[in-house]
Design a protein around this motif. Structure first.
Motif, PDB file in Angstrom:
ATOM      1  N   VAL A  11       7.547 -25.019  32.779  1.00 52.84           N
ATOM      2  CA  VAL A  11       8.154 -23.729  32.453  1.00 52.84           C
ATOM      3  C   VAL A  11       7.109 -22.880  31.728  1.00 52.84           C
ATOM      4  N   PRO A  12       6.919 -21.625  32.141  1.00 54.94           N
ATOM      5  CA  PRO A  12       5.980 -20.773  31.404  1.00 54.94           C
ATOM      6  C   PRO A  12       6.506 -20.514  29.994  1.00 54.94           C
ATOM      7  N   LEU A  13       5.643 -20.694  29.015  1.00 59.78           N
ATOM      8  CA  LEU A  13       6.039 -20.531  27.616  1.00 59.78           C
ATOM      9  C   LEU A  13       5.843 -19.100  27.162  1.00 59.78           C
ATOM     10  N   LYS A  14       6.665 -18.679  26.220  1.00 63.50           N
ATOM     11  CA  LYS A  14       6.502 -17.368  25.615  1.00 63.50           C
ATOM     12  C   LYS A  14       5.321 -17.408  24.656  1.00 63.50           C
ATOM     13  N   ARG A  15       4.723 -16.259  24.428  1.00 61.20           N
ATOM     14  CA  ARG A  15       3.612 -16.204  23.472  1.00 61.20           C
ATOM     15  C   ARG A  15       4.090 -16.472  22.058  1.00 61.20           C
ATOM     16  N   LYS A  16       5.215 -15.873  21.702  1.00 60.74           N
ATOM     17  CA  LYS A  16       5.757 -16.053  20.356  1.00 60.74           C
ATOM     18  C   LYS A  16       7.150 -16.654  20.482  1.00 60.74           C
ATOM     19  N   ARG A  17       7.330 -17.822  19.910  1.00 59.42           N
ATOM     20  CA  ARG A  17       8.622 -18.503  19.979  1.00 59.42           C
ATOM     21  C   ARG A  17       9.439 -18.144  18.753  1.00 59.42           C
ATOM     22  N   ARG A  18      10.648 -17.633  18.978  1.00 60.44           N
ATOM     23  CA  ARG A  18      11.509 -17.220  17.872  1.00 60.44           C
ATOM     24  C   ARG A  18      12.544 -18.271  17.522  1.00 60.44           C
TER      25      ARG A  18
END
Length: 103
Positions: free
Chosen positions: A79-86
């Motif tokens: 799964v492509p990851l987000k740059r900033k994980r909230r």
């Protein structure tokens, strides 16, 4: 007040997590290990919903299912990851706000 709103906004995502966990526990074992990709399509869908939310995660999962056919080359497809994980993910898979250690 803001934290209550965040929990309410995470309800649809966590309902999707519950549905995918039930599918993985009940239906997925009936098929056995037949997926050409790693992780399996259901694990990919679970990760996509956890990472991107119900709408975008479902779209990513649908795209992955469209590529999963007997003539597919297969392989590792994370799964492509987000740059900033909230958000953080619990051991069950629920998505929760990240605790900053305050209060």
């Amino acid at each position: 007040m803001k934290s209550v709103l965040v929990w309410i906004l995470l309800i649809p995502r966590n309902l999707g997590v519950v549905l995918l966990r039930v599918y993985r526990a009940v239906v997925s074992p009936l098929y056995g290990d037949v997926c050409r990709y790693y992780p399996s399509c259901s694990a990919y869908a679970l990760g996509a919903v956890q990472e991107h939310g119900l709408v975008i995660g479902s779209g990513l999962a649908a795209r992955r299912l469209a590529r999963c056919h007997p003539w597919a080359e297969g392989g590792v497809d994370d799964v492509p990851l987000k740059r900033k994980r909230r958000y953080a993910v619990t051991s069950f898979g629920f998505v929760v706000p990240v605790s900053h250690g305050k209060g």
